[in-house]
Design a protein around this motif. Structure first.
Motif, short mmCIF file in Angstrom:
data_model
loop_
_atom_site.label_atom_id
_atom_site.label_comp_id
_atom_site.label_asym_id
_atom_site.label_seq_id
_atom_site.Cartn_x
_atom_site.Cartn_y
_atom_site.Cartn_z
N VAL A 146 32.39 -79.41 3.52
CA VAL A 146 32.06 -80.24 4.67
C VAL A 146 31.28 -81.48 4.26
CG1 VAL A 146 32.17 -78.43 6.40
CG2 VAL A 146 30.04 -78.82 5.18
N ALA A 147 31.18 -81.71 2.97
CA ALA A 147 30.53 -82.93 2.49
C ALA A 147 31.54 -84.07 2.49
CB ALA A 147 29.98 -82.69 1.08
N PRO A 148 31.04 -85.28 2.59
CA PRO A 148 31.97 -86.43 2.61
C PRO A 148 32.48 -86.76 1.22
CG PRO A 148 29.72 -87.21 2.83
CD PRO A 148 29.66 -85.72 2.75
N VAL A 149 33.17 -85.83 0.61
CA VAL A 149 33.67 -86.02 -0.75
C VAL A 149 35.14 -85.64 -0.78
CG1 VAL A 149 33.43 -85.34 -3.16
CG2 VAL A 149 31.42 -85.44 -1.71
N LEU B 67 30.47 -88.44 -9.81
CA LEU B 67 29.26 -87.62 -9.63
C LEU B 67 29.57 -86.20 -9.10
CD1 LEU B 67 26.26 -87.76 -10.17
CD2 LEU B 67 25.93 -88.67 -7.88
N PRO B 68 30.35 -86.08 -8.03
CA PRO B 68 30.72 -84.73 -7.60
C PRO B 68 31.52 -83.97 -8.66
CG PRO B 68 31.16 -86.28 -5.85
CD PRO B 68 30.79 -87.08 -7.06
N ILE C 151 28.41 -94.70 0.49
CA ILE C 151 29.23 -93.56 0.12
C ILE C 151 30.70 -93.96 0.20
CG2 ILE C 151 29.88 -91.21 0.71
CD1 ILE C 151 27.07 -90.88 1.86
N ARG C 152 31.37 -93.76 -0.89
CA ARG C 152 32.79 -94.11 -0.90
C ARG C 152 33.61 -92.84 -0.70
NH1 ARG C 152 29.37 -96.38 -4.58
NH2 ARG C 152 29.37 -94.22 -5.12
N VAL C 153 33.86 -92.59 0.55
CA VAL C 153 34.46 -91.32 0.94
C VAL C 153 35.86 -91.13 0.40
CG1 VAL C 153 35.15 -89.94 2.91
CG2 VAL C 153 33.09 -91.32 3.01
N THR C 154 36.60 -92.18 0.44
CA THR C 154 38.02 -92.02 0.16
C THR C 154 38.34 -91.99 -1.34
OG1 THR C 154 38.14 -94.39 0.47
CG2 THR C 154 38.89 -93.02 2.29
N ARG D 266 38.38 -83.91 -1.69
CA ARG D 266 38.62 -82.54 -2.14
C ARG D 266 39.13 -82.48 -3.58
NH1 ARG D 266 39.98 -78.84 2.09
NH2 ARG D 266 38.41 -79.14 3.67
N MET E 130 20.23 -95.02 3.56
CA MET E 130 21.30 -94.19 2.97
C MET E 130 22.12 -95.02 1.99
SD MET E 130 24.19 -91.98 4.90
CE MET E 130 23.10 -90.78 5.63
N GLU E 131 22.47 -94.38 0.92
CA GLU E 131 23.26 -95.10 -0.08
C GLU E 131 24.71 -95.23 0.36
OE1 GLU E 131 22.47 -93.41 -4.11
OE2 GLU E 131 20.84 -92.56 -2.96
N ASP F 107 35.93 -89.11 -8.10
CA ASP F 107 34.55 -89.43 -7.76
C ASP F 107 33.64 -88.79 -8.83
OD1 ASP F 107 32.40 -90.24 -6.36
OD2 ASP F 107 33.02 -89.36 -4.46
N VAL G 295 30.20 -77.49 0.27
CA VAL G 295 30.78 -78.69 -0.34
C VAL G 295 31.99 -79.19 0.46
CG1 VAL G 295 31.91 -79.57 -2.40
CG2 VAL G 295 29.94 -78.09 -2.63
#
Lengths: 261, 331
Positions: A102-105, A13-14, A4-7, A107, A1-2, A11, A100
């Protein structure tokens, strides 16, 4: 898994994904592309143009079509941006957004991308209306005025996307959706000075118009495109800047607090 | 095997209404785990809490080692969800939906392309990926949703009523795909369903849930065994069948006797020879058997055994289903 910078607040790409998705969706529904242009076109063709044929009829010191054109550009932005904001509620219930959320991205990135998509569409529509108006004989004051008008368009978009978002996050279901159109958008449109000059109105109406965000948008657009603005352009710009930051910020804030389900 | 999900005393209340009542259970890595229960039993509520969409009222939940209230973002990275209500973008093609999902999960272009090919392959959706989703059949739309759910290599995939509203053939087809997914990708799958066959066919272990409480957790096989080794139902022509019941109670291979409507349900040890013995017994004492049927217990019998009611009682009423779903939406 790559990794992921959640915080991450911004961001890319999203943001890009949400933007692209809005554009693709819009372009895919051909009828929507056509109908979004149709109403402003009808106003110009069947209100502005005929009235401009009446000899001696000058409004705000100019031909009525010239006067109306910036107002109709403002209308296009108003409808398109508000709807783009409000439609979050639809998306949340029946669409992509639910997944989206519930994705780790972050808001904020999601809503930023989505709003930028909606704004891009609104902006393109507004530019098409400018082109149509020019084809009907509206004379744009100059190239610098044209670029200045784009600045006003962007600010107007941001303001009403924010307003739409605020409404969407405060609405509990999709049923109230259509009444928004009548209760919020129409009064804003009619009292924006799109049809008549603010300067000629009695004090009571003027004061109501002063609190209408779109009035500053239309006035700025008018000043930039054809001249004859009620306020100095720096004032329109300053008011819109504050409003757009406040409303878009609030909209994004409410969105980030919204429950996923 | 290690536990992927650990639930302890999980409780959820909505305005004083207890939707989930002190649930404690573990799910092992690589398992297909099912929550089986009627509409409104609390299955979806549990799933939502596991997916970090709802916060528990009390109790603790760990998913992939993270606590649901504190490790929300970490959990979101390691799970995939397929919602009960379809939420695929119908204006876009299947490929675009998958592609967007990959981007949202920060997958690079190359990884995305490879992974899309993989998931299309696994769900047998090749050739359908460039069709607008609204032009696909319901079953295929659902398969795309499942494909999207496991695209980001989740450790756990949640399927909330995955085959709701699909016809039986499509459902069976989707089951096979879910099974393949579990076997080939090694993903733990949490399934909620009110279809007995679905739980029976797919799940390694099933939690029977009713009114927010877990009645029992076990393999479908074990659950069925507990009900009785075999079931015989008898219908009698004449009155005085109570005498027969008395007679049957004397036999040690009959474990349980119960009246259901007009037929007598027997849990028996042994197989077909018992049918013969029963018929002979009836003949000897002058009872007339009008119908006799021997069958293996189903998970439905297990459900009945553990909850005291039939799972299908709530089903059939479309209105009831609609109400539950609408209520779920408003939350």
């Amino acid at each position: 898994m790559e990794a992921i910078r959640v915080t991450k607040f911004i961001d890319p790409l999203p943001i890009y994904t949400m933007w692209l998705r809005q554009i693709k969706r819009f372009l895919r529904v051909k009828s929507r592309v056509a109908s979004s242009i149709l109403m402003p076109f009808l106003f110009l063709a069947f209100l502005g143009l005929p009235l401009s044929f009446i000899p001696g009829l000058k409004i705000g010191g100019m031909n009525y079509l010239d006067f109306l054109a910036p107002g109709i550009v403002g209308m296009t932005l108003l409808f398109s941006s508000t709807m783009s904001g409000v439609s979050v509620i639809w998306d949340k219930e029946f669409g992509f957004l639910k997944e989206v959320l519930v994705a780790p991205v972050n808001r904020f990135s999601i809503i930023l991308g989505r709003s930028l998509g909606g704004m891009t569409i609104a902006l393109v529509q507004a530019l098409i209306i400018v082109a149509i108006a020019m084809a009907m004989g509206v004379k744009i004051s100059g190239i610098s005025g044209f670029f200045l008008s784009i600045v006003f368009m962007i600010l107007t978009c941001a303001t009403f996307t924010g307003l739409g978002l605020i409404i969407a996050t405060k609405l509990s279901n999709t049923e109230g959706f259509m009444s928004i159109m009548n209760l919020v958008i129409m009064p804003i449109f009619f009292l924006s000075g799109a049809f008549f000059p603010l300067q000629a109105m009695p004090a009571g109406i003027r004061y109501i118009m002063y609190i209408n965000p779109l009035m500053y948008g239309v006035d700025g657009l008018r000043g930039a495109l054809v001249g004859g603005a009620a306020f100095p352009l720096w004032l329109d710009f300053a008011v819109l800047l504050v409003l757009s930051i406040t409303l878009a910020g609030l909209g994004a804030y409410f969105f980030s607090k919204m429950e996923a389900d | 095997m290690s536990n992927v999900i650990e639930i302890e005393n999980l409780t959820k209340e909505f305005d004083g209404l207890v939707a989930v009542d002190h649930v404690t259970l573990n799910v092992k890595a690589g398992e297909v785990f099912g929550f089986l229960g009627p509409n409104g039993a609390g299955k979806t509520t549990i799933t939502k809490m596991l997916c970090t969409i709802l916060n528990p009222t009390s109790g603790s939940v760990k998913v992939c080692g993270y606590d649901v209230t504190r490790g929300r973002d970490s959990i979101r990275e390691c799970i995939g969800i397929v919602f009960q209500d379809s939420c695929i973008d119908k204006f876009l093609t299947g490929r675009e939906n998958l592609d967007f999902h990959g981007r949202i999960y920060h997958m690079g272009r190359k990884t995305r392309g490879e992974r899309i090919a993989e998931v299309l392959n696994l769900m047998e959706l090749k050739g359908k990926e460039d069709i607008k989703v609204s032009d696909l059949s319901g079953g295929m739309q659902r398969r795309f949703e499942v494909a999207r759910g496991f695209m980001n290599h989740p450790e756990v995939l949640f399927l909330d009523e995955p085959t709701l509203g699909l016809d039986i053939q499509t459902r069976r087809n989707l089951w096979n795909h879910i099974r393949t997914l579990n076997e080939q990708e090694g993903i733990t799958i949490i399934l909620t369903t009110h279809y007995i066959e679905e739980a029976d066919y797919l799940c390694h272990r099933v939690a029977i849930i009713d009114q927010g409480k877990i009645a029992v957790v076990d393999t479908p096989g074990k659950l069925k065994e507990v009900v009785g080794i075999n079931l015989i139902s008898l219908e009698l022509a004449s009155e005085g069948s109570d005498d027969l019941v008395g007679l049957l109670r004397g036999l040690d291979w009959i474990k349980e006797i119960e009246w259901r409507n007009s037929s007598l349900e027997l849990n028996v040890e042994g197989g077909e020879e018992r049918v013969l013995q029963l018929v002979e017994l009836a003949n000897e004492h002058g009872f007339v058997i009008t119908a006799i049927d021997l069958r293996q217990p189903s998970l439905e019998d297990a459900f009945l055994h553990y909850t005291g009611r039939e799972i299908r009682e709530d089903e059939g009423s479309v209105k009831g289903l609609w109400k539950t779903r609408m209520a779920g939406r408003r939350k």
